[in-house]
Design an enzyme around this catalytic site. Structure first.
Site, PDB file in Angstrom:
ATOM      1  N   TRP A 326      43.712 -15.305   4.129  1.00  0.00           N
ATOM      2  CA  TRP A 326      43.885 -15.642   5.550  1.00  0.00           C
ATOM      3  C   TRP A 326      44.300 -17.096   5.729  1.00  0.00           C
ATOM      4  CZ3 TRP A 326      39.392 -17.575   8.985  1.00  0.00           C
ATOM      5  CH2 TRP A 326      38.473 -18.307   8.239  1.00  0.00           C
ATOM      6  N   ASP A 327      44.200 -17.870   4.649  1.00  0.00           N
ATOM      7  CA  ASP A 327      44.566 -19.286   4.665  1.00  0.00           C
ATOM      8  C   ASP A 327      45.958 -19.487   5.264  1.00  0.00           C
ATOM      9  OD1 ASP A 327      42.590 -18.679   2.722  1.00  0.00           O
ATOM     10  OD2 ASP A 327      42.971 -20.507   1.621  1.00  0.00           O
ATOM     11  N   GLU A 468      31.107 -17.086   3.630  1.00  0.00           N
ATOM     12  CA  GLU A 468      30.961 -16.019   2.624  1.00  0.00           C
ATOM     13  C   GLU A 468      29.582 -15.975   1.972  1.00  0.00           C
ATOM     14  OE1 GLU A 468      34.299 -17.338   0.350  1.00  0.00           O
ATOM     15  OE2 GLU A 468      35.577 -15.740   1.131  1.00  0.00           O
ATOM     16  N   LYS A 581      28.543 -21.694   4.261  1.00  0.00           N
ATOM     17  CA  LYS A 581      29.547 -22.275   3.381  1.00  0.00           C
ATOM     18  C   LYS A 581      30.598 -23.064   4.162  1.00  0.00           C
ATOM     19  CE  LYS A 581      33.022 -20.824   0.035  1.00  0.00           C
ATOM     20  NZ  LYS A 581      33.628 -19.690  -0.654  1.00  0.00           N
ATOM     21  N   GLN A 582      31.063 -22.482   5.254  1.00  0.00           N
ATOM     22  CA  GLN A 582      32.194 -23.098   5.967  1.00  0.00           C
ATOM     23  C   GLN A 582      32.134 -22.724   7.437  1.00  0.00           C
ATOM     24  OE1 GLN A 582      34.657 -20.480   3.360  1.00  0.00           O
ATOM     25  NE2 GLN A 582      36.112 -20.550   5.041  1.00  0.00           N
TER      26      GLN A 582
END
Ligand code: IFM
Length: 733
Positions: A326-327, A468, A581-582
Site C-alpha cells: 500500500w506504500d 501490524e 507499530k505505526q
C-alpha cells in the site's frame, strides 16, 4: 547554500550495506546499489531489475539481480588493490543527486608511491537499458598494471540462486553473460563493451560464473589511464530479440561517446528537477534531506513501461520480495501526481492490470470482488507468505496474518485511483479498468460485512490495520473508514458511468447489474460501523484496544530478550499492550480530517503519539501531516525530518525477527514530500482550483515548488507573510 550531493569519507566495512542504499543509482528499469567495483555478493552488490521475479526451489519469490557488469579488480606490480582487503589511506564516496552520478575515489600507499582509482557511473535516464562506468587509474610511479574487468554473474540473492544456467561468451569486442532463471526460464542478458587507453594485451578469462578481461599495460608516473565500460541490460521479457538489442544499444552508445551519453542523462534529470525540486530557504538540512529523498523516488520511477509499480524497498535489492505494498498508493503516489502525472498513471495501471490476480485471491478465501495482494508481484501474484517472520528464539517461521487480514490494501488501490482522477482530471483511466477495479474492491468489502442480530450496523471483524503488531482485531477504525470510502466511491463510479463513452458503458453494464450494486454500496456506506470518539475524545483503534495494558514504548522495549525479536504476532511484546507499530487512527484522521472537529484530531494525535513505536518508516509522516492539520508546524517538523532523513540517517529497522528488511524507504520519501507540500505548504484543491494555506516551520524563510493540477503546472512561493501561485504551463497530454 543547500548542496545537491552526498559524500562519505573513509572506509568502514560496517557501513558498506547502508552505503549500498544511500548511494544507489537507478533509472526505474534497474537499481544499482552504491557498492564498490571490486565488491562481490558478500558485500550485497546488486543490479536489481524492476518487475521481474523468480522462485528458486522452496524459497520466496523475489526480484532478480542482473549479472554485475561493473565488476573490476586492480593489480599493481603483481599486488591486488581492493577493499576491504587492502586498507586505503583515503576513500570517498560521492553522489551528485542532481545529476544522478555516483563517484568513488580510493588511494592506497605503496612502497613506491600512491595509487589512486577514481570511478564514475550512471544508470542512464535517457536509455533505460544502459549502465555506464568510467574507471581511472593514477600511479605516482611507473607500474605494471593489470585491470581485471568484466561480468560477475555470481550475484547476491536472498533466496537464490536464481540462475539455473549462466552462459558466458565473447562476441567480437563484446563480452556477454546470459542467466536463465529457474522458474520461468526467463533470460537476463548483460552485454558489455569496453573502451580503454593504450592497452597492449587483453586476455579473456571465462570461469563458471565470471567472464573477465585482463587489461595489462605499463602505467607512466602521473598519467591517468581510463577504461569506459558500456553495459547493456535486457531481459527476454523486454523483447524477443533482446540479445541483439543489447548489443546494438551498447555499440551505438559507444560510438556516441561517454560525454554525450552523460550529457543526455543529465539533461533528463534536469528536466525532472525543473518540476520536482523543492526550494527551502533558511533550512539547508531540510532542503537537502527532502530533495535527496526525491532523488530516490525519481531513481526508481518506472519510465520504460506504462504499467508497473514500485516495490516497498524500491530497487535496492530483494528485501520484502521486491513486492508492491500500500506504500505506493498511500505514500508515494502524490509525489508523482504533482510532479510527473504520467508516472502516477503507470503505477495505477499496474493495479488495473492485476485486477484478475486480486479477484482470484478474494475467491481463494471465499470472498467476492478484489482482494489485492498485501505483497504484490507481477500479475497480482500474492508474494506474502503465511510465515512472514522468523522467531529469533526457536528459529521457526511464525504464522503471521498480513496476507489474510490486511484487507485495507484494496481500499488503498481505490484511494489511488480517485486521487488520480481528482488531481489530473484524466478520466481515461476509468475506461481502462478503473471502474471495474473500484466496483470489485467494493464488492470485496461488501462480502466481508458482518451484522450481529442485535446490532444495527455492519462490522469488519478479524482484520489487521496499519499497526501490524495487533493481529486479528475487530473493527479497526482505519479499515472500516476506508471500506466506507470504497463504498462511497463505488456509488460515485456507478453514477459516473453514465458520462463515459457508450462502448465503456455497455461493457460495464454487461458485467454488472449497476443499479443493484449502487443500492447495496450506498446502504453499506451508511451502515458500516465507524468508531466514535469516547468521552475523552479518543477513538479506539479497534474494539477493546483501550483495555490493553497501557505502558510506554520504552517499557515494552525493555522487555525484549533479543533486539531482533518481533514485537507483534500472538506473543510479541507489544501485542497485549497499547503500544503500536505505526500511525493507525492518525492515518485515518490525516486522510479524513473533516470527519471530526480539530480538537478531536489533536486529542488523538496526543494520545497515540507516545504509544507509537514508529517501527515502520511509514509512520512519522502521518504524525507530521496531522500535526500540520492541527496548526502545529513546530511539532510536525521533527517527524517530517525523520521521514525525509530515512536514507541519510540509515537508522531504519533492519530486521523483522530474523528476516532482513533493510533497503531504501521510498514511502518515507513520499511522506516527507506530502508533509512539505500539503502540510507546511498547505496545498489543497477545492472546486477545481489549487489553494494554499501555508504554515511554515519557524526557520523556513521561503518555500518554493511546482505542482501539476488538472493539466496545469503551477509554481507556488510562500513566506511567513505572503504567498503566490503562478500558472506556468499546460500539459500537452
Ligand atoms: O507496507 C508496510 C507496512 O505498513 C509496514 N511494514 C512494512 C511494509 C512495507 O513498507
Amino acid at each position: 547554500m543547500s548542496r545537491w550531493f552526498l559524500e562519505e569519507k573513509g572506509f568502514d566495512l560496517d557501513r558498506a550495506i547502508s552505503q549500498g542504499n544511500k548511494f544507489l543509482t537507478g533509472n526505474g528499469y534497474m537499481g544499482i546499489r552504491g557498492t564498490l567495483e571490486e565488491f562481490e555478493k558478500k558485500q550485497l552488490v546488486a543490479i536489481n531489475l524492476a518487475g521481474i521475479y523468480d522462485r528458486a526451489g522452496e524459497g520466496w519469490r523475489e526480484p532478480l539481480n542482473a549479472p554485475n557488469g561493473l565488476y573490476t579488480v586492480l593489480h599493481v606490480d603483481g599486488e591486488t588493490y581492493r577493499l576491504p582487503e587492502k586498507s586505503p589511506i583515503a576513500h570517498t564516496l560521492y553522489l551528485d543527486y542532481r545529476k544522478a552520478l555516483f563517484t568513488r575515489k580510493t588511494t592506497w600507499q605503496t612502497a613506491k608511491g600512491k595509487v589512486t582509482i577514481e570511478t564514475e557511473r550512471f544508470a542512464s535516464l535517457e536509455e533505460p537499458h544502459l549502465l555506464v562506468m568510467k574507471y581511472c587509474i593514477l600511479t605516482e610511479f611507473c607500474a605494471d598494471i593489470e585491470l581485471v574487468t568484466g561480468i560477475d554473474a555470481d550475484v547476491w540473492d536472498i533466496n537464490g540462486p536464481h540462475y539455473a544456467q549462466i552462459a558466458l561468451s565473447e562476441e567480437g569486442s563484446f563480452i556477454k553473460a546470459i542467466g536463465t532463471t529457474s522458474e520461468n526460464h526467463e533470460k537476463v542478458c548483460v552485454i558489455e563493451g569496453c573502451q580503454t587507453d593504450f592497452v597492449k594485451e587483453n586476455k579473456l578469462g571465462i570461469g563458471e560464473k565470471r567472464i573477465l578481461r585482463n587489461l595489462a599495460f605499463t602505467a607512466e608516473a602521473g598519467k591517468r589511464f581510463e577504461v569506459t565500460k558500456w553495459i547493456g541490460i535486457y531481459t527476454s521479457k523486454d523483447a524477443k530479440d533482446f540479445e541483439e538489442q543489447a548489443k546494438v544499444l551498447v555499440s551505438q552508445c559507444m560510438e556516441q561517446g561517454y560525454g554525450a551519453s552523460k550529457d543526455l542523462h543529465i539533461q533528463q534529470w534536469e528536466e525532472r528537477w525543473r518540476v520536482s525540486e523543492v526550494i527551502i530557504e533558511g533550512d539547508d538540512v531540510a532542503m537537502e534531506a527532502l530533495n535527496y529523498s526525491l532523488y530516490h523516488l525519481q531513481a526508481i520511477a518506472p519510465r520504460h513501461t506504462e504499467s508497473l509499480s514500485i516495490a516497498a524497498r524500491g530497487l535496492s535489492g530483494q528485501t520484502y520480495k521486491g513486492a508492491v505494498f500500500w506504500d505506493t498508493e498511500m505514500f508515494m503516489l502524490d509525489f508523482f501526481l504533482y510532479t510527473e502525472p504520467c508516472i502516477a498513471r503507470t503505477l495505477l495501471k499496474y493495479r488495473l492490470d492485476t485486477l484478475e490476480g486480486a479477484k482470484s485471491k478474494a475467491k481463494s478465501y471465499g470472498y467476492e470482488g478484489a482482494f489485492y495482494p498485501w505483497e504484490s508481484q507481477e500479475g497480482g501474484y500474492e508474494a506474502c507468505s503465511d510465515y512472514n517472520v522468523i522467531d529469533v528464539f526457536t528459529k521457526r517461521p511464525m504464522r503471521t496474518y498480513f496476507r489474510d487480514k490486511q484487507i485495507h490494501i484494496s481500499s488503498a488501490v481505490v484511494y489511488g485511483i480517485v486521487r488520480y482522477l481528482e488531481t489530473t482530471g484524466d478520466y481515461s483511466i476509468l475506461e481502462e479498468g478503473g471502474i471495474e477495479t473500484v466496483l470489485e474492491c467494493a464488492k470485496f468489502y461488501h462480502s466481508l460485512l458482518l451484522k450481529r442480530v442485535h446490532k444495527a450496523f455492519y462490522e469488519l471483524r478479524d482484520v489487521i490495520g496499519p499497526d501490524e503488531y495487533h493481529e486479528r482485531v475487530n473493527n479497526n477504525g482505519y479499515t472500516n473508514r476506508m471500506a466506507k470510502y470504497t463504498f462511497e466511491q463505488a456509488v460515485r463510479m456507478c453514477d459516473l458511468l453514465k458520462q463515459l463513452p457508450k462502448s465503456t458503458r455497455m461493457r460495464i453494464e454487461a458485467l454488472y447489474y449497476i443499479e443493484k450494486l449502487r443500492e447495496q454500496f450506498e446502504e453499506a456506506a451508511g451502515r458500516i460501523y465507524i468508531p466514535e470518539p469516547d468521552e475523552e475524545g479518543i477513538i479506539e483503534q479497534f474494539d477493546g484496544y483501550k483495555k490493553l495494558e497501557d505502558v510506554s514504548v520504552e517499557q515494552v522495549r525493555s522487555r525484549l530478550l533479543n533486539e531482533k525479536e518481533y514485537w507483534g504476532g500472538a506473543y510479541g511484546v507489544a501485542a497485549h499492550t497499547q503500544v503500536i507499530k505505526q500511525a493507525d487512527v492518525v492515518t485515518w484522521l490525516t486522510l479524513f480530517p473533516k470527519d471530526f472537529e480539530e480538537k478531536i484530531l489533536l486529542k488523538n494525535w496526543e494520545y497515540y503519539e507516545p504509544r507509537t513505536e514508529h517501527g515502520s518508516s511509514l509512520s512519522a509522516c502521518m504524525y507530521a501531516l496531522l500535526a500540520c492539520r492541527c496548526g502545529m508546524a513546530e511539532k510536525a517538523y521533527p517527524f517530517f525530518l525523520k521521514s525525509a532523513s530515512a536514507e541519510i540517517d540509515g537508522e531504519g529497522k533492519q530486521w523483522a525477527g530474523l528476516i532482513y528488511i533493510g533497503g531504501t524507504h521510498p514511502a518515507a520519501a513520499g511522506g516527507a514530500y506530502m508533509t512539505a507540500i500539503n502540510g507546511f505548504g498547505g496545498v489543497y484543491f477545492e472546486e477545481g482550483k489549487i489553494k494554499v494555506k501555508p504554515q511554515l516551520p519557524p526557520m523556513w524563510k521561503k518555500l518554493r515548488f511546482k505542482v501539476w493540477y488538472k493539466g496545469m503546472l503551477y509554481e507556488v512561493e510562500e513566506t511567513h507573510q505572503d504567498y503566490s501561485v503562478r500558472t506556468l504551463s499546460r500539459s500537452t497530454r
